[in-house]
Design a protein around this motif. Structure first.
Motif, PDB file in Angstrom:
ATOM      1  N   GLY B 173      51.710  42.940  74.691  1.00 28.26           N
ATOM      2  CA  GLY B 173      51.961  43.639  73.492  1.00 28.26           C
ATOM      3  C   GLY B 173      50.809  43.651  72.344  1.00 28.26           C
ATOM      4  N   GLY B 174      51.152  44.316  71.403  1.00 27.25           N
ATOM      5  CA  GLY B 174      50.207  44.014  70.063  1.00 27.25           C
ATOM      6  C   GLY B 174      51.089  43.932  68.642  1.00 27.25           C
ATOM      7  N   ALA B 175      50.557  43.162  67.850  1.00 27.27           N
ATOM      8  CA  ALA B 175      51.455  43.142  66.756  1.00 27.27           C
ATOM      9  C   ALA B 175      50.416  43.273  65.459  1.00 27.27           C
ATOM     10  CB  ALA B 175      52.390  41.808  66.571  1.00 27.27           C
ATOM     11  N   VAL B 176      50.875  43.763  64.393  1.00 33.91           N
ATOM     12  CA  VAL B 176      50.183  43.531  63.078  1.00 33.91           C
ATOM     13  C   VAL B 176      51.147  43.366  61.963  1.00 33.91           C
ATOM     14  CG1 VAL B 176      48.408  45.093  63.518  1.00 33.91           C
ATOM     15  CG2 VAL B 176      50.363  46.010  62.385  1.00 33.91           C
ATOM     16  N   TYR B 177      50.754  42.708  60.930  1.00 34.45           N
ATOM     17  CA  TYR B 177      51.232  42.550  59.583  1.00 34.45           C
ATOM     18  C   TYR B 177      50.593  42.995  58.630  1.00 34.45           C
ATOM     19  CZ  TYR B 177      54.171  40.721  55.754  1.00 34.45           C
ATOM     20  OH  TYR B 177      54.579  40.518  54.579  1.00 34.45           O
ATOM     21  N   ALA B 194      54.884  45.129  62.482  1.00 30.24           N
ATOM     22  CA  ALA B 194      54.873  45.894  63.767  1.00 30.24           C
ATOM     23  C   ALA B 194      54.531  45.163  64.894  1.00 30.24           C
ATOM     24  CB  ALA B 194      54.192  47.158  63.576  1.00 30.24           C
ATOM     25  N   ILE B 195      55.453  45.493  65.978  1.00 33.18           N
ATOM     26  CA  ILE B 195      55.025  44.726  67.219  1.00 33.18           C
ATOM     27  C   ILE B 195      55.413  45.802  68.390  1.00 33.18           C
ATOM     28  CG2 ILE B 195      57.568  43.669  67.373  1.00 33.18           C
ATOM     29  CD1 ILE B 195      56.299  41.404  68.644  1.00 33.18           C
ATOM     30  N   ALA B 196      54.386  46.057  69.128  1.00 34.63           N
ATOM     31  CA  ALA B 196      54.284  47.178  69.945  1.00 34.63           C
ATOM     32  C   ALA B 196      54.255  46.879  71.335  1.00 34.63           C
ATOM     33  CB  ALA B 196      53.183  47.947  69.834  1.00 34.63           C
ATOM     34  N   PRO B 198      55.526  49.070  74.807  1.00 34.74           N
ATOM     35  CA  PRO B 198      55.658  50.543  75.240  1.00 34.74           C
ATOM     36  C   PRO B 198      56.085  51.383  74.124  1.00 34.74           C
ATOM     37  CG  PRO B 198      56.593  49.450  76.939  1.00 34.74           C
ATOM     38  CD  PRO B 198      56.545  48.447  75.918  1.00 34.74           C
ATOM     39  N   ARG B 199      57.067  50.681  73.242  1.00 33.31           N
ATOM     40  CA  ARG B 199      57.599  51.201  72.105  1.00 33.31           C
ATOM     41  C   ARG B 199      57.405  50.139  70.929  1.00 33.31           C
ATOM     42  NH1 ARG B 199      61.249  55.912  72.049  1.00 33.31           N
ATOM     43  NH2 ARG B 199      60.231  57.300  73.792  1.00 33.31           N
ATOM     44  N   VAL B 200      57.616  50.735  69.948  1.00 32.70           N
ATOM     45  CA  VAL B 200      57.431  49.720  68.535  1.00 32.70           C
ATOM     46  C   VAL B 200      58.650  49.542  67.915  1.00 32.70           C
ATOM     47  CG1 VAL B 200      56.014  49.552  66.378  1.00 32.70           C
ATOM     48  CG2 VAL B 200      55.208  51.107  68.269  1.00 32.70           C
ATOM     49  N   SER B 201      58.425  48.036  67.309  1.00 30.61           N
ATOM     50  CA  SER B 201      59.680  47.584  66.587  1.00 30.61           C
ATOM     51  C   SER B 201      58.860  47.297  65.183  1.00 30.61           C
ATOM     52  CB  SER B 201      60.329  46.420  67.152  1.00 30.61           C
ATOM     53  OG  SER B 201      61.016  46.622  67.853  1.00 30.61           O
ATOM     54  N   LEU B 202      59.413  47.888  63.947  1.00 27.43           N
ATOM     55  CA  LEU B 202      58.852  47.572  62.804  1.00 27.43           C
ATOM     56  C   LEU B 202      59.938  47.342  61.975  1.00 27.43           C
ATOM     57  CD1 LEU B 202      58.096  50.854  63.635  1.00 27.43           C
ATOM     58  CD2 LEU B 202      56.262  50.109  62.266  1.00 27.43           C
ATOM     59  N   ALA B 203      59.719  45.996  61.280  1.00 30.69           N
ATOM     60  CA  ALA B 203      60.603  45.513  59.991  1.00 30.69           C
ATOM     61  C   ALA B 203      59.774  45.841  58.902  1.00 30.69           C
ATOM     62  CB  ALA B 203      60.763  44.116  60.289  1.00 30.69           C
ATOM     63  N   VAL B 204      60.625  46.103  57.762  1.00 24.44           N
ATOM     64  CA  VAL B 204      59.950  46.454  56.559  1.00 24.44           C
ATOM     65  C   VAL B 204      60.716  45.619  55.493  1.00 24.44           C
ATOM     66  CG1 VAL B 204      60.134  48.286  54.733  1.00 24.44           C
ATOM     67  CG2 VAL B 204      60.048  48.854  57.154  1.00 24.44           C
ATOM     68  N   GLY B 205      59.804  45.130  54.517  1.00 23.48           N
ATOM     69  CA  GLY B 205      59.770  44.269  53.442  1.00 23.48           C
ATOM     70  C   GLY B 205      59.665  45.070  51.978  1.00 23.48           C
ATOM     71  N   GLY B 206      60.369  44.414  50.945  1.00 20.69           N
ATOM     72  CA  GLY B 206      60.289  45.033  49.955  1.00 20.69           C
ATOM     73  C   GLY B 206      61.417  46.056  49.337  1.00 20.69           C
ATOM     74  N   ARG B 258      50.925  53.562  59.791  1.00 20.71           N
ATOM     75  CA  ARG B 258      49.559  52.787  59.874  1.00 20.71           C
ATOM     76  C   ARG B 258      49.998  51.479  60.910  1.00 20.71           C
ATOM     77  NH1 ARG B 258      47.047  53.343  54.069  1.00 20.71           N
ATOM     78  NH2 ARG B 258      46.640  55.658  54.006  1.00 20.71           N
ATOM     79  N   ALA B 259      50.867  50.944  60.614  1.00 19.64           N
ATOM     80  CA  ALA B 259      51.335  49.515  61.177  1.00 19.64           C
ATOM     81  C   ALA B 259      51.547  49.760  62.654  1.00 19.64           C
ATOM     82  CB  ALA B 259      52.487  48.917  60.302  1.00 19.64           C
ATOM     83  N   GLY B 260      52.385  50.717  62.760  1.00 17.51           N
ATOM     84  CA  GLY B 260      52.728  51.204  64.203  1.00 17.51           C
ATOM     85  C   GLY B 260      51.608  51.368  65.100  1.00 17.51           C
ATOM     86  N   ARG B 261      50.834  52.250  64.469  1.00 13.71           N
ATOM     87  CA  ARG B 261      49.528  52.725  65.242  1.00 13.71           C
ATOM     88  C   ARG B 261      48.662  51.418  65.562  1.00 13.71           C
ATOM     89  NH1 ARG B 261      48.213  57.996  66.764  1.00 13.71           N
ATOM     90  NH2 ARG B 261      46.724  56.693  67.505  1.00 13.71           N
ATOM     91  N   ALA B 262      48.410  50.542  64.452  1.00 16.33           N
ATOM     92  CA  ALA B 262      47.422  49.395  64.525  1.00 16.33           C
ATOM     93  C   ALA B 262      48.214  48.633  65.660  1.00 16.33           C
ATOM     94  CB  ALA B 262      47.513  48.763  63.050  1.00 16.33           C
ATOM     95  N   ALA B 263      49.491  48.156  65.618  1.00 13.69           N
ATOM     96  CA  ALA B 263      50.010  47.354  66.488  1.00 13.69           C
ATOM     97  C   ALA B 263      49.937  47.737  67.813  1.00 13.69           C
ATOM     98  CB  ALA B 263      51.602  47.070  66.306  1.00 13.69           C
ATOM     99  N   ALA B 264      49.952  49.171  68.042  1.00 17.12           N
ATOM    100  CA  ALA B 264      49.626  49.710  69.537  1.00 17.12           C
ATOM    101  C   ALA B 264      48.091  49.320  69.979  1.00 17.12           C
ATOM    102  CB  ALA B 264      50.002  51.350  69.491  1.00 17.12           C
ATOM    103  N   ASP B 265      47.487  49.748  68.853  1.00 16.68           N
ATOM    104  CA  ASP B 265      46.111  49.506  69.157  1.00 16.68           C
ATOM    105  C   ASP B 265      45.546  48.050  69.558  1.00 16.68           C
ATOM    106  OD1 ASP B 265      44.704  51.916  66.733  1.00 16.68           O
ATOM    107  OD2 ASP B 265      45.435  52.080  68.678  1.00 16.68           O
TER     108      ASP B 265
END
Lengths: 156, 269, 768
Positions: B173-177, B194-196, B198-206, B258-265
């Protein structure tokens, strides 16, 4: 209710009698007359209160004096040792990086911490290490240039 | 104000039996509140000497058990392959400023539960479990249920966060904050973890005190934007002096993309 | 730098840099005096209310409480600037949340705060007005019902909630607009910015057995503090002394203020020293901000780019007290034309009372507001004309010999050169690719400003070993004036800097200086120092001529404190010999003093229609230009300033490194004004951005790693060394240059400051 403790400040054992809720900043300035460490905001954002705790940057306004224990505290008064200035202080003076000077002790300690861990940091690492120190006078350029000079990196 | 520095958890639980007693972890949040006159505890129980609260254990599957007194700097320095731990390290790297990262702790930070803080978002994304200790024993609460309001958690009196369990996350997997803030080191206006796999999970703050979570999103631009629009339309984030509610909704789809794609990358291979 | 090197133009380290670097420098809060009490201030929780009673018995009875003062104790006349509308503590009424209502001095801070909590104040809340429109609405609640009865230094045209109105006009704008081919019009809004000096306001007020008060105070003028405290305490100035501590930044926010009087009052009442240092929150809530402003502006040009007309209406929000609203308004109107030879210009404005903390002096003094609007609109005009924005500016820029708006002659003007220098510097710089996914914009702004005004004096004295003592009233607020004054004096006597002592400012001992403000120190006090130094040289030559039995006209200075006979290397006397002669044989101790009030030409009422201007003449015009590169994220509105070039005419760079530091620091403070800083109030008038956690000033990661100062030197003919000023202009150009760069990057015009991501995105969205 005041607590009695012995703190190691600049390699000296100093006795302190201070309220339990006193911060290290309060104790340094009010109990020990070490006023070189500054109170800029008292809520942990500006970095003017920076000291070294066991050699690492710490905001003394966010450090409970009673919780310091045996850890070594270094303040601006202890930075130069027996010399008039440390090389960090000298570099800031020579670079024209000091204007009002209120942020300067904090920067000296943050730079000292950085160069101890990483003697030759690049610009990015320098800016990252100083990201918690606010300066309202200089625009930061000459401060970073002073550190680059010390790091043996780019300078004009 | 009284100050006690116990050497064991049992001593700490007993010390917390005084009324208006609080734990002191790294002090980076609590001391600021005390200095501003927002809290005035009658007793501070320092956790500094309790060694069982320190240390990071890596399990066989790549997950972590992070002692509550682990500093942001220690987490930021982790070089880990597993996506879950990597996401946590990424969040730790952008907490506040170097001095705060040096002494601030994950346990203290999440117990403080500032709605704009970084860890809650990351912990929800990785589906972390918060381990809570008391004289009565240990209980575990999923991160998503741990935060329940502005500066409010499910911690009861005389309970201490003892550890955070971070699952390894998806294999390979890949992950970004990523956070959007007015200046560097500031609290986030919007943050996306975002943590990716085959699919992505994303948590949103703010978006309020409890991070939002969407899972199972495909890693394509369209899917991520769509998920972002759906989330923005379904929620009403707070407005404050940093940004309005409308702005937070306006930027969410692109930030999630952006976060989802970056995590996938970030996924190896 | 050797003894023989001339001091002017060199960049010796600041005199006090070593003290600052080692923590030895003493700021106000570092001062401890035996027996010192701690003061605490009780502030108003209401934005607008009548005070109907106080109960202080419980507080007075507390052990450790040594003095208490409330508005009920104040009976003297009101104080203030041109409009005397203030009292040391609120009297009869409170006009903003945070207004000081009472104060306590006690043996420690805990007791002082406990005593505050025990003071009861009875309020009858009134309806507040928190914005310009509310304040101007017919029937709006009045902040100062007795405005007409207030003493005023200049009779104004204030009425209702209007503190001041003023206007300047030249030519016939209505007629001129009719001749224009292209006319652009727009309204701009700017916010309340806070000075955010790292050191908060404060002082220690000491008292002697006879009741004379000495204040150790972080301030921008010891003479002003002395004057204000004397006024508010009802004492002659001979019984109030102000001594400057090291100052941790000022920017206009450390001018004389009521907290100095409060500390002095408590010290007098308790007959003990009192320390009063504001917390960061209190400094945000109690002191001053920059004036928020609304600027409507219209500019018209012929097809060929000749700008014919500009019409401006400025309303500035002055907060609860007049403070410096009249001069800030006047200066904003004066700067509204910009550095351009526009023949028909009308600028009208009002300053308005609202129930927020007062707005006052802040680096730029009305020019940041005026220039944000004017320089932004100039780019819009360029777009409409199909012209390059730099070309449009160059085509209309002032040239030497032109008259400024209002009629003051401007013999020295390098507006064009500054613009060309930044344009060329950016073009010649190695290309910097934009960040991935961002849009790059390049933006420009031209700046004019004024250095000078009011009065100052300097004294040079000769010591018995030939050393020299220099005295001025100019407080160094961090910008380096101490060092510059010594450089001027040392240079004028060919002495090494170490042979010139410089005393810190003390109202009992220092020659008068108005204040460190208005970019005036190098020009005004520096000029006084230069002239006094020349006079000292003449006096020494007279002694030397006697000693060497020759004519004074044949004498010359030699490096290191020597006066010799020109052409005769062996014939010379030392400063020491001259000094000893003066002290023991003839003439008496040598001293030279020069004082003056700015004496340059001011406005010309035959050229311009001038109405209610708060000052008659001003200072020396200076010019500058900025060029910035920004990257804009057009999905979030985030703006990053990547590089900046700032060209400024300083007349003569006495300390070039200090000039660079001022330019770089001013730019970043202006960038904060442009992008992230805003004081914000809620509907009840409470300041919600009262800490650094909420009021965001740029850190190093928010600031561009490259800010290139370009120093031009076009000497001012009225200054012996040619110097002008540099303190303010670099802030003035930042916001409009950044706004223009955002427009260049995205096509979107943002008309309100700060240009937060939300505002920028909203502007971009209007184009979609």
């Amino acid at each position: 209710m005041k607590l009695h403790s012995v703190l190691t400040i600049n390699d000296e054992a100093r006795e302190v009698l201070a309220p339990g809720a006193a911060s290290l900043l309060d104790v340094l300035r009010d109990s020990l007359a070490l006023t070189g460490t500054k109170r800029g905001c008292n809520h942990g954002v500006c970095g003017a209160c920076t000291v070294l705790l066991d050699g690492r940057v710490a905001r003394s306004c966010l450090t409970l004096a009673a919780d310091v224990g045996a850890r070594a505290v270094t303040t601006i008064e202890g930075v130069a040792g027996v010399d008039a200035y440390s090389r960090v202080q000298r570099a800031l003076i020579d670079a024209g990086a000091i204007q009002c000077g209120f942020c300067t002790p904090g920067f000296v300690l943050a730079i000292t911490d950085l160069l101890t861990r990483n003697p030759h940091p690049g610009s990015e690492a320098i800016r990252e290490a100083l990201s918690g120190q606010l300066c309202r006078c200089s625009g930061y350029i000459k401060i970073v240039q002073a550190v680059e000079h010390l790091a043996g990196g780019t300078h004009e | 104000m009284q100050y006690i520095a116990p050497h064991s958890l049992d001593e700490a639980y007993r010390a917390l039996e005084a009324s208006d007693a609080r734990c002191l972890a790294g002090g980076q949040s609590l001391m600021a509140m005390m200095n501003l006159g927002l809290v005035a505890p009658s007793r501070l129980v320092s956790l500094r000497n309790i060694t069982s609260l320190r240390g990071i254990e890596v399990s066989a599957d790549g997950g972590l058990r992070i002692g509550a007194m682990t500093t942001h700097a220690e987490l930021a320095a982790l070089e880990v392959a597993a996506a879950g731990p990597a996401l946590l390290a990424a969040a730790a790297r952008v907490v506040a400023y170097p001095a705060v990262r040096q002494w601030g702790t994950i346990g203290g930070s999440i117990a403080h539960a500032d709605p704009s803080a970084d860890y809650p978002v990351a912990l929800v994304a990785v589906e972390a479990i918060v381990e809570i200790g008391s004289a009565a024993g240990v209980r575990q609460v999923p991160a998503r249920e741990f935060f329940c309001g502005f500066f409010e958690t499910v911690l009861r009196e005389r309970e201490i966060v003892t550890a955070i369990h971070v699952p390894p996350g998806p294999k390979h997997g890949g992950a970004v904050y990523q956070k959007l803030s007015l200046v560097a080191g500031d609290f986030a206006i919007v943050a996306v973890a975002a943590i990716a796999g085959p699919r992505v999970s994303l948590a949103v703050g703010g978006y309020g005190p409890i991070p939002l979570l969407v899972s199972g999103i495909a890693t394509t631009d369209d899917a991520l934007l769509s998920a972002g629009h759906a989330l923005a339309n379904a929620t009403v984030p707070p407005g404050d002096h940093r940004a309005s509610s409308a702005y937070r909704r306006r930027v969410l789809p692109e930030l999630m993309r952006r976060a989802g794609r970056a995590a996938a990358d970030q996924r190896p291979g | 730098m050797s003894d023989a090197d001339p001091a002017i133009g060199a960049s010796p380290p600041r005199l006090e840099a070593g003290d600052k670097a080692t923590g030895r420098a003493q700021y106000a809060d570092d001062i401890q005096v035996p027996g010192m009490l701690h003061a605490a201030i009780l502030t108003s929780p209401h934005a607008h209310a009548r005070i109907v009673g106080y109960r202080t018995d419980a507080a007075r009875a507390m052990a450790g409480v040594k003095a208490i003062v409330t508005g009920a104790d104040l009976t003297g006349p009101r104080s203030g600037g041109i409009v005397k509308d203030e009292t040391m503590l609120a009297r009869g009424k409170v006009r903003y949340v945070g207004e000081p209502v009472a104060a306590v001095a006690a043996t420690d801070a805990t007791i002082a705060n406990a005593a505050l909590a025990a003071i009861e104040v009875d309020y009858v809340p009134l309806t507040p007005v928190l914005g310009i429109d509310e304040a101007l609405a017919p029937g709006a609640p009045l902040l100062h019902e007795e405005y007409a009865a207030y003493a005023k230094g200049i009779e104004g045209t204030g009425h209702d909630n209007v503190v001041w109105e003023a206007a300047i006009a030249e030519g016939d704008v209505e007629h001129a607009f009719a001749q224009c081919d292209v006319v652009v019009e727009g309204t701009f809004h700017t916010q309340a910015q806070h000075h955010a000096y790292l050191e908060t306001n404060g002082c220690v007020a000491d008292v002697d057995a006879a009741g004379k008060i000495t204040l150790h105070v972080t301030c921008q003028s010891v003479h002003h503090v002395q004057q204000r405290v004397a006024e508010e305490l009802g004492e002659p100035m001979s019984r109030i002394r102000a001594i400057a501590t090291r100052v941790g930044g000022g920017f206009g926010g450390k001018h004389a203020t009521n907290i100095h009087s409060i500390a002095a009052w408590l010290a007098r009442a308790a007959r003990r020293p009192v320390k009063l240092v504001l917390s960061r929150m209190q400094d945000f809530e109690i002191q001053r901000s920059r004036h928020p402003a609304r600027i409507w502006i219209k500019t018209g040009a012929r097809r060929d780019g000749t700008i014919l007309a500009r019409d401006v209406r400025i309303v500035i929000d002055g907060g609860a007290y007049a403070d410096e609203s009249p001069p800030v308004l006047t200066f904003a109107l004066l700067m509204a034309r910009g550095p351009y030879r526009i023949p028909h210009v009308r600028a009208r404005g009002q300053a308005v009372y609202t129930n927020k903390l007062r707005a006052g002096s802040f680096r730029g003094f009305g020019n940041p507001q005026a220039s944000f609007a004017g320089e932004s609109q100039l780019d819009d005009l360029a777009t409409q004309l199909g012209m390059d924005p730099v070309a449009l500016r160059l085509a209309n820029a002032m040239v030497p010999g032109d008259l400024a708006f209002g009629g003051q002659p401007v013999p020295s003007c390098v507006a064009r050169e500054c613009l060309v220098r930044v344009r060329d510097a950016q073009r010649d710089a190695a290309p910097l690719p934009p960040r991935s996914g961002r849009r790059r914009g390049v933006g420009y702004a031209s700046v004019s400003h004024v250095s000078g005004l009011m009065g100052t004096a300097a004294t040079v004295q000769l010591r018995s070993d030939g050393s020299v003592a220099l005295l001025t009233g100019c407080v160094d607020i961090g910008q380096g004036s101490d060092t510059v004054m010594v450089q001027i004096c040392a240079d004028g006597l060919s002495l090494p800097m170490g042979r010139v002592s410089y005393a810190r400012q003390d109202s009992d001992a220092s020659p008068y200086n108005w204040k460190t403000a208005g970019s005036r120190s190098t020009y005004m006090t520096g000029r006084a120092v230069a002239v006094a130094t020349i006079e000292m040289r003449e006096k020494m030559f007279a002694h030397a001529a006697e000693l060497m039995e020759c004519a004074a006209v044949d004498l010359e200075l030699r490096p290191g404190g020597v006066v010799g006979l020109r052409g005769v290397p062996d014939l010379a006397v030392t400063f020491k010999e001259i000094a000893l002669r003066s002290l023991f044989k003839a003439g008496g101790p040598l001293a030279a003093t020069h004082g003056f009030v700015f004496d340059g030409p001011g406005f010309d009422p035959k050229r311009a229609s001038l109405r209610q201007l708060a000052f008659a003449n001003l200072g020396v015009y200076t010019f500058g230009a900025h060029c910035v590169e920004v990257d804009v994220d057009d999905a979030t509105g985030e703006v990053e300033v990547r590089r900046a070039w700032c060209a400024h005419d300083v007349g003569r760079a006495i300390n070039p490194v200090s000039c660079e530091g001022q330019i770089q620091g001013g730019f970043v403070q202006g960038m904060g004004y442009a992008l992230t800083e805003a004081m914000q109030w809620n509907e009840q008038g409470w300041l919600v951005t009262a800490t650094f956690a909420d009021y965001k000033i740029p850190g190093v990661l928010d600031s561009p790693p490259e800010i290139h100062p370009i120093i031009l030197e076009d000497p001012d003919p009225t200054h012996p060394v040619g110097a002008k000023g540099i303190g303010e202009p670099s802030l003035v150009g930042a916001a409009p240059a950044i706004a223009n760069a955002i427009r260049h990057a995205t096509g979107a015009r943002v008309r309100a400051l700060p240009m937060t991501p939300e505002r920028v995105l909203a502007a971009i969205d209007t184009l979609r």
